[in-house]
Design a protein around this motif. Structure first.
Motif, PDB file in Angstrom:
ATOM      1  N   MET A  93       0.801  -1.219   0.000  1.00  0.00           N
ATOM      2  CA  MET A  93       0.000   0.000   0.000  1.00  0.00           C
ATOM      3  C   MET A  93       0.830   1.264   0.000  1.00  0.00           C
ATOM      4  SD  MET A  93      -3.137  -0.827   2.572  1.00  0.00           S
ATOM      5  CE  MET A  93      -2.035  -0.783   3.972  1.00  0.00           C
ATOM      6  N   THR A  94       2.081   1.192   0.331  1.00  0.00           N
ATOM      7  CA  THR A  94       2.880   2.407   0.430  1.00  0.00           C
ATOM      8  C   THR A  94       3.238   3.031  -0.909  1.00  0.00           C
ATOM      9  OG1 THR A  94       4.783   3.343   1.576  1.00  0.00           O
ATOM     10  CG2 THR A  94       5.155   1.346   0.329  1.00  0.00           C
ATOM     11  N   PHE A  95       3.032   2.300  -2.021  1.00  0.00           N
ATOM     12  CA  PHE A  95       3.552   2.741  -3.309  1.00  0.00           C
ATOM     13  C   PHE A  95       3.061   4.112  -3.729  1.00  0.00           C
ATOM     14  CE2 PHE A  95       4.744  -1.548  -5.408  1.00  0.00           C
ATOM     15  CZ  PHE A  95       5.641  -1.749  -4.396  1.00  0.00           C
ATOM     16  N   HIS A  96       1.808   4.406  -3.470  1.00  0.00           N
ATOM     17  CA  HIS A  96       1.275   5.669  -3.961  1.00  0.00           C
ATOM     18  C   HIS A  96       0.649   6.472  -2.816  1.00  0.00           C
ATOM     19  CE1 HIS A  96       2.051   4.598  -8.092  1.00  0.00           C
ATOM     20  NE2 HIS A  96       1.605   3.410  -7.791  1.00  0.00           N
ATOM     21  N   LEU A  97       1.344   6.550  -1.700  1.00  0.00           N
ATOM     22  CA  LEU A  97       0.845   7.257  -0.527  1.00  0.00           C
ATOM     23  C   LEU A  97       0.665   8.736  -0.844  1.00  0.00           C
ATOM     24  CD1 LEU A  97       0.081   7.244   2.422  1.00  0.00           C
ATOM     25  CD2 LEU A  97       2.477   7.521   2.997  1.00  0.00           C
ATOM     26  N   ALA A  98      -0.529   9.219  -0.673  1.00  0.00           N
ATOM     27  CA  ALA A  98      -0.824  10.614  -1.013  1.00  0.00           C
ATOM     28  C   ALA A  98      -1.315  11.360   0.204  1.00  0.00           C
ATOM     29  CB  ALA A  98      -1.873  10.663  -2.106  1.00  0.00           C
ATOM     30  N   LEU A  99      -0.559  11.305   1.271  1.00  0.00           N
ATOM     31  CA  LEU A  99      -0.995  11.907   2.508  1.00  0.00           C
ATOM     32  C   LEU A  99       0.125  12.731   3.081  1.00  0.00           C
ATOM     33  CD1 LEU A  99      -3.562  11.834   4.154  1.00  0.00           C
ATOM     34  CD2 LEU A  99      -2.642   9.900   5.410  1.00  0.00           C
TER      35      LEU A  99
ATOM     36  N   PHE B 154      12.138  -2.809  -2.168  1.00  0.00           N
ATOM     37  CA  PHE B 154      12.371  -3.409  -0.855  1.00  0.00           C
ATOM     38  C   PHE B 154      11.567  -2.634   0.186  1.00  0.00           C
ATOM     39  CE2 PHE B 154      16.042  -4.590  -3.318  1.00  0.00           C
ATOM     40  CZ  PHE B 154      16.319  -5.888  -2.916  1.00  0.00           C
ATOM     41  N   MET B 155      10.852  -3.362   1.035  1.00  0.00           N
ATOM     42  CA  MET B 155      10.063  -2.750   2.102  1.00  0.00           C
ATOM     43  C   MET B 155      10.602  -3.200   3.453  1.00  0.00           C
ATOM     44  SD  MET B 155       6.309  -3.154   0.392  1.00  0.00           S
ATOM     45  CE  MET B 155       5.930  -2.249  -1.116  1.00  0.00           C
ATOM     46  N   PHE B 156      10.627  -2.266   4.404  1.00  0.00           N
ATOM     47  CA  PHE B 156      11.335  -2.491   5.662  1.00  0.00           C
ATOM     48  C   PHE B 156      10.442  -2.251   6.873  1.00  0.00           C
ATOM     49  CE2 PHE B 156      14.467  -1.453   2.501  1.00  0.00           C
ATOM     50  CZ  PHE B 156      15.580  -2.214   2.819  1.00  0.00           C
ATOM     51  N   ASP B 157      10.728  -3.004   7.923  1.00  0.00           N
ATOM     52  CA  ASP B 157      10.165  -2.754   9.241  1.00  0.00           C
ATOM     53  C   ASP B 157      11.012  -1.676   9.916  1.00  0.00           C
ATOM     54  OD1 ASP B 157       8.543  -2.991  11.412  1.00  0.00           O
ATOM     55  OD2 ASP B 157       9.082  -5.057  11.886  1.00  0.00           O
ATOM     56  N   GLY B 158      10.553  -1.161  11.048  1.00  0.00           N
ATOM     57  CA  GLY B 158      11.321  -0.152  11.753  1.00  0.00           C
ATOM     58  C   GLY B 158      10.559   0.400  12.934  1.00  0.00           C
ATOM     59  N   ASP B 159      11.217   1.242  13.694  1.00  0.00           N
ATOM     60  CA  ASP B 159      10.645   1.849  14.891  1.00  0.00           C
ATOM     61  C   ASP B 159       9.934   3.146  14.513  1.00  0.00           C
ATOM     62  OD1 ASP B 159      10.002   2.806  17.367  1.00  0.00           O
ATOM     63  OD2 ASP B 159      12.062   3.080  18.065  1.00  0.00           O
ATOM     64  N   THR B 160       8.615   3.107  14.437  1.00  0.00           N
ATOM     65  CA  THR B 160       7.857   4.293  14.027  1.00  0.00           C
ATOM     66  C   THR B 160       7.922   5.421  15.054  1.00  0.00           C
ATOM     67  OG1 THR B 160       5.822   3.340  14.947  1.00  0.00           O
ATOM     68  CG2 THR B 160       6.265   2.947  12.607  1.00  0.00           C
TER      69      THR B 160
ATOM     70  N   ARG C 230       8.940   8.522   3.344  1.00  0.00           N
ATOM     71  CA  ARG C 230       9.202   7.131   3.719  1.00  0.00           C
ATOM     72  C   ARG C 230       9.440   6.243   2.499  1.00  0.00           C
ATOM     73  NH1 ARG C 230      11.669   7.847   7.274  1.00  0.00           N
ATOM     74  NH2 ARG C 230      11.694   5.602   7.676  1.00  0.00           N
ATOM     75  N   VAL C 231       9.447   6.824   1.310  1.00  0.00           N
ATOM     76  CA  VAL C 231       9.781   6.088   0.083  1.00  0.00           C
ATOM     77  C   VAL C 231      10.901   6.831  -0.627  1.00  0.00           C
ATOM     78  CG1 VAL C 231       8.980   5.226  -2.146  1.00  0.00           C
ATOM     79  CG2 VAL C 231       7.421   5.227  -0.179  1.00  0.00           C
ATOM     80  N   LYS C 232      12.025   6.146  -0.838  1.00  0.00           N
ATOM     81  CA  LYS C 232      13.160   6.713  -1.567  1.00  0.00           C
ATOM     82  C   LYS C 232      13.433   5.859  -2.800  1.00  0.00           C
ATOM     83  CE  LYS C 232      14.159   9.571   1.934  1.00  0.00           C
ATOM     84  NZ  LYS C 232      13.983  11.044   1.865  1.00  0.00           N
ATOM     85  N   MET C 233      13.766   6.526  -3.904  1.00  0.00           N
ATOM     86  CA  MET C 233      14.034   5.838  -5.159  1.00  0.00           C
ATOM     87  C   MET C 233      15.441   6.173  -5.644  1.00  0.00           C
ATOM     88  SD  MET C 233      10.321   6.595  -6.959  1.00  0.00           S
ATOM     89  CE  MET C 233      10.149   8.238  -6.219  1.00  0.00           C
ATOM     90  N   ILE C 234      16.226   5.162  -5.946  1.00  0.00           N
ATOM     91  CA  ILE C 234      17.581   5.357  -6.457  1.00  0.00           C
ATOM     92  C   ILE C 234      17.592   4.988  -7.942  1.00  0.00           C
ATOM     93  CG2 ILE C 234      20.000   4.673  -6.287  1.00  0.00           C
ATOM     94  CD1 ILE C 234      19.548   4.054  -3.359  1.00  0.00           C
ATOM     95  N   VAL C 235      17.993   5.938  -8.770  1.00  0.00           N
ATOM     96  CA  VAL C 235      18.059   5.698 -10.209  1.00  0.00           C
ATOM     97  C   VAL C 235      19.300   4.860 -10.514  1.00  0.00           C
ATOM     98  CG1 VAL C 235      18.212   6.755 -12.493  1.00  0.00           C
ATOM     99  CG2 VAL C 235      16.880   7.876 -10.683  1.00  0.00           C
ATOM    100  N   VAL C 236      19.099   3.706 -11.135  1.00  0.00           N
ATOM    101  CA  VAL C 236      20.226   2.821 -11.439  1.00  0.00           C
ATOM    102  C   VAL C 236      20.436   2.628 -12.939  1.00  0.00           C
ATOM    103  CG1 VAL C 236      20.155   1.585  -9.243  1.00  0.00           C
ATOM    104  CG2 VAL C 236      18.763   0.778 -11.158  1.00  0.00           C
ATOM    105  N   SER C 237      19.469   3.042 -13.742  1.00  0.00           N
ATOM    106  CA  SER C 237      19.638   2.996 -15.202  1.00  0.00           C
ATOM    107  C   SER C 237      18.580   3.873 -15.838  1.00  0.00           C
ATOM    108  CB  SER C 237      19.549   1.558 -15.740  1.00  0.00           C
ATOM    109  OG  SER C 237      18.314   0.969 -15.425  1.00  0.00           O
TER     110      SER C 237
ATOM    111  N   LEU D 107       1.239   0.313   7.346  1.00  0.00           N
ATOM    112  CA  LEU D 107       2.116   0.698   6.248  1.00  0.00           C
ATOM    113  C   LEU D 107       3.549   0.303   6.584  1.00  0.00           C
ATOM    114  CD1 LEU D 107       0.831   4.291   5.446  1.00  0.00           C
ATOM    115  CD2 LEU D 107       0.317   2.166   4.252  1.00  0.00           C
ATOM    116  N   PRO D 108       4.380   0.067   5.586  1.00  0.00           N
ATOM    117  CA  PRO D 108       5.794  -0.211   5.866  1.00  0.00           C
ATOM    118  C   PRO D 108       6.455   0.992   6.531  1.00  0.00           C
ATOM    119  CG  PRO D 108       5.233  -0.730   3.595  1.00  0.00           C
ATOM    120  CD  PRO D 108       4.085   0.026   4.148  1.00  0.00           C
ATOM    121  N   TYR D 109       7.445   0.722   7.344  1.00  0.00           N
ATOM    122  CA  TYR D 109       8.219   1.798   7.962  1.00  0.00           C
ATOM    123  C   TYR D 109       8.966   2.590   6.891  1.00  0.00           C
ATOM    124  CZ  TYR D 109      12.008   4.000  10.602  1.00  0.00           C
ATOM    125  OH  TYR D 109      12.910   4.900  11.118  1.00  0.00           O
ATOM    126  N   ALA D 110       9.519   1.891   5.905  1.00  0.00           N
ATOM    127  CA  ALA D 110      10.266   2.548   4.830  1.00  0.00           C
ATOM    128  C   ALA D 110      10.274   1.653   3.604  1.00  0.00           C
ATOM    129  CB  ALA D 110      11.695   2.843   5.275  1.00  0.00           C
TER     130      ALA D 110
END
Length: 281
Positions: free
Chosen positions: A10-16, A160-166, A214-221, A188-191
């Protein structure tokens, strides 16, 4: 529903983007969540693509994906599911095909968004932080720009989706996550960390999701020189997470692939080779 990948997707398109001083009315927020695809369909819609049968009980499953071990036109590997990001969204079609003298995964998206995901319970990121994979993109999505909400599509992503301390998050981020859980009934995923193909940002760029930190994207190509041919990639997920989020990662709750064109309404086709994990390089 238990804490599964269905919740994480569900985190893919978080609009909040709430703060403690500004919380929109419930109806307004729910409309925003639905419009941007936050609410995951709780049950697979009729006609949705099914995955392979689960592995036998007690049988260990190696992390990653061995698409090359499958049969073109056959079932997807065990444990992998094609998950929609929201009710009403068309699903990207994932299938096994032959390309480059091997069986690979083909993704076809047409104004659609769904991800092929696997639970992260078989992945020990401390021992095997290095992920290696291949992908090929047929053509760029001309209107796509991952820094713009209305254009946030990509022909190829590794997720990749991660758990974490909210408790470490800001009050605004915690408020958004609690409200999303109230409306969607799921955590929701932590990150979320994504490796993406982009035709607007240079390789190496870390792109912040336009809706949430909480969503970061790294361009690799990306770019015209990267289309129509297989690219072999390798990244240290642990180091990349720390670079993007400025903290060490917790456990991976889910990982997978995403080819999406729901925001631009365009089309995209990509191919993915095997995904392997190993020791740091």
């Amino acid at each position: 529903m238990t804490a599964t990948i269905e919740q994480a997707i569900m985190t893919f398109h978080l609009a909040l983007t709430h703060s403690a001083r500004s919380v929109a009315p419930r109806a307004h927020v729910l409309a925003a969540l639905l419009a941007c695809g936050l609410l995951l369909a709780h049950a697979t819609p009729a006609g949705a693509q099914a995955s392979a049968a689960p592995a036998q009980a007690g049988a260990p499953t190696a992390p990653g994906a061995a698409f090359s071990a499958g049969t073109p036109g056959g079932p997807l590997p065990a444990g992998w599911k094609n998950l929609p990001v929201a009710r009403g969204k068309a699903s990207t079609h994932y299938s096994l095909v032959t390309d480059d003298h091997a069986t690979v995964l083909e993704a076809d998206a047409s104004a659609s968004a769904s991800a092929l995901m696997h639970k992260g319970n078989n992945l020990n990121l401390e021992a095997t932080p290095q992920v290696s994979w291949r992908w090929k993109v047929e053509h760029p999505i001309d209107e796509a720009d991952n820094s713009v909400a209305a254009k946030e599509d990509a022909p190829a992503r590794l997720v990749f989706m991660f758990d974490g301390d909210t408790d470490k998050l800001s009050l605004g981020e915690r408020t958004a996550m609690k409200l999303a859980k109230t409306l969607a009934g799921e955590e929701l995923p932590y990150a979320t960390l994504m490796y993406i193909w982009s035709n607007t940002a240079p390789v190496g760029t870390v792109v912040d999701n336009p809706h949430t930190s909480r969503v970061k994207m790294i361009v690799v190509s990306g770019g015209p020189d990267a289309t129509g041919k297989w690219l072999t990639l390798s990244r240290n997920v642990e180091q990349d997470f720390e670079h993007a989020f400025k903290e060490k990662p917790d456990k991976v709750t889910a990982y997978g692939l995403l080819t999406d064109t729901d925001n631009t309404g365009g089309s995209a086709r990509a191919w993915y080779g095997d995904i392997r994990f190993g020791a740091a390089k």
